[in-house]
Design a protein around this motif. Structure first.
Motif, short mmCIF file in Angstrom:
data_model
loop_
_atom_site.label_atom_id
_atom_site.label_comp_id
_atom_site.label_asym_id
_atom_site.label_seq_id
_atom_site.Cartn_x
_atom_site.Cartn_y
_atom_site.Cartn_z
N GLU A 211 0.85 -1.19 0.00
CA GLU A 211 0.00 0.00 0.00
C GLU A 211 0.89 1.24 0.00
N VAL A 223 -1.64 9.18 -6.36
CA VAL A 223 -2.51 8.01 -6.49
C VAL A 223 -2.24 7.07 -5.32
N THR A 225 -2.49 3.42 -4.09
CA THR A 225 -2.59 2.16 -4.80
C THR A 225 -1.85 1.06 -4.05
N TYR A 226 -2.01 -0.15 -4.55
CA TYR A 226 -1.24 -1.29 -4.03
C TYR A 226 -0.24 -1.67 -5.12
N SER A 231 1.13 -5.23 -10.42
CA SER A 231 1.48 -3.87 -10.85
C SER A 231 2.86 -3.83 -11.48
#
Length: 275
Positions: A211, A223, A225-226, A231
């Motif tokens: 995270e 942003v 995001t994880y 990713s």
């Protein structure tokens, strides 16, 4: 003058002058420098001299004119925006500055004309064609201190401007991270172009962050995001696509290139390039 820049300056001067005194770097350029100078077509010119590639790109006819060997013109052009401000600091900007200084000092030591041009979103940093250390070092200081965070460069416009700024065939080094498409074909028609890619290791080998809040260094955008395995896979696929196109572009237009990471010594990579 900041202590960080002063340290880079002293290191670059020491490396270049030590190596050149041992004749290990000698002349910067590689092969034949009798190539053509380009100018707009004028009535009465031989149409067989028209360079159709540049004519098509610029929408008006340009012709080649051959000239005898002359004093070497060395140009260092830096494409700079927020993408150089990666990770927790601006190590890429510092490495770009160090590399530019090495090339500038080498040109100055060899008695060649040096021109420095730096493109940022707001300013174009430049020197006149020079052999004076004052201009070389002032240009490097401007590269080092240029505010880049939250800026985005128009690369196409910069390349077009660079083409018009350099009137005679030169050994042209284009410095940047090349994480976005850059068309250097116009420049390669007129100059011997060498691309110098400045990257951070983690741009090519990212690590899992979990995270995290990511900020785009070119825009004021964050942003949440994880950032995990998926990713990273998506990111690496996009980067591979970008770099594959980049190297194909270089090969097509006979552009040599060298990649320098922020944890490497640029002098070693440059020496390998000119051996």
């Amino acid at each position: 003058m900041t202590s960080a820049f002063k340290a880079l300056q002293l290191k670059a001067r020491h490396q270049v002058y030590t190596l050149l005194s041992g004749n290990n770097l000698s002349k910067l350029h590689g092969e034949g420098y009798d190539f053509a100078e380009l100018r707009e077509y004028q009535i009465g010119d031989d149409i067989r001299k028209i360079n159709w590639t540049i004519t098509a790109k610029l929408g008006k006819p340009y012709i080649k004119e051959l000239h005898a060997n002359r004093e070497l013109s060395v140009v260092v052009a830096a494409l700079m925006d927020g993408s150089l401000y990666f990770a927790q600091d601006n190590a890429k900007q510092q490495k770009l500055t160090q590399t530019a200084m090495l090339l500038a000092y080498a040109a100055q030591y060899n008695g060649d004309l040096f021109t420095g041009i730096g493109y940022t979103r707001k300013d174009t940093l430049s020197t006149p064609p020079t052999k004076q250390l004052y201009h070389v070092e002032n240009f490097a200081k401007e590269l080092h201190d240029a505010p880049l965070l939250n800026t985005a460069l128009d690369r196409e416009a910069s390349v077009q401007d660079l083409f018009t700024r350099i009137p005679k065939p030169s050994l042209l080094f284009v410095l940047g991270d090349f994480l976005e498409e850059v068309d250097l074909s116009l420049l390669a028609q007129k100059h011997e172009v060498i691309a110098v890619i400045i990257r951070h290791r983690e741009e090519e080998s990212p690590r899992k962050l979990g995270e995290v809040t990511l900020q785009d260094p070119r825009e004021r955008r964050r942003v949440d995001t994880y950032f995990g395995r998926r990713s990273i896979s998506r990111y690496l696929a996009r980067q591979k696509e970008n770099d594959t196109k980049l190297l194909e572009h270089f090969a097509r237009y006979d552009i040599r290139y060298v990649k320098i990471f922020t944890d490497e010594e640029p002098i070693e990579k440059l020496l390998n390039l000119f051996r």
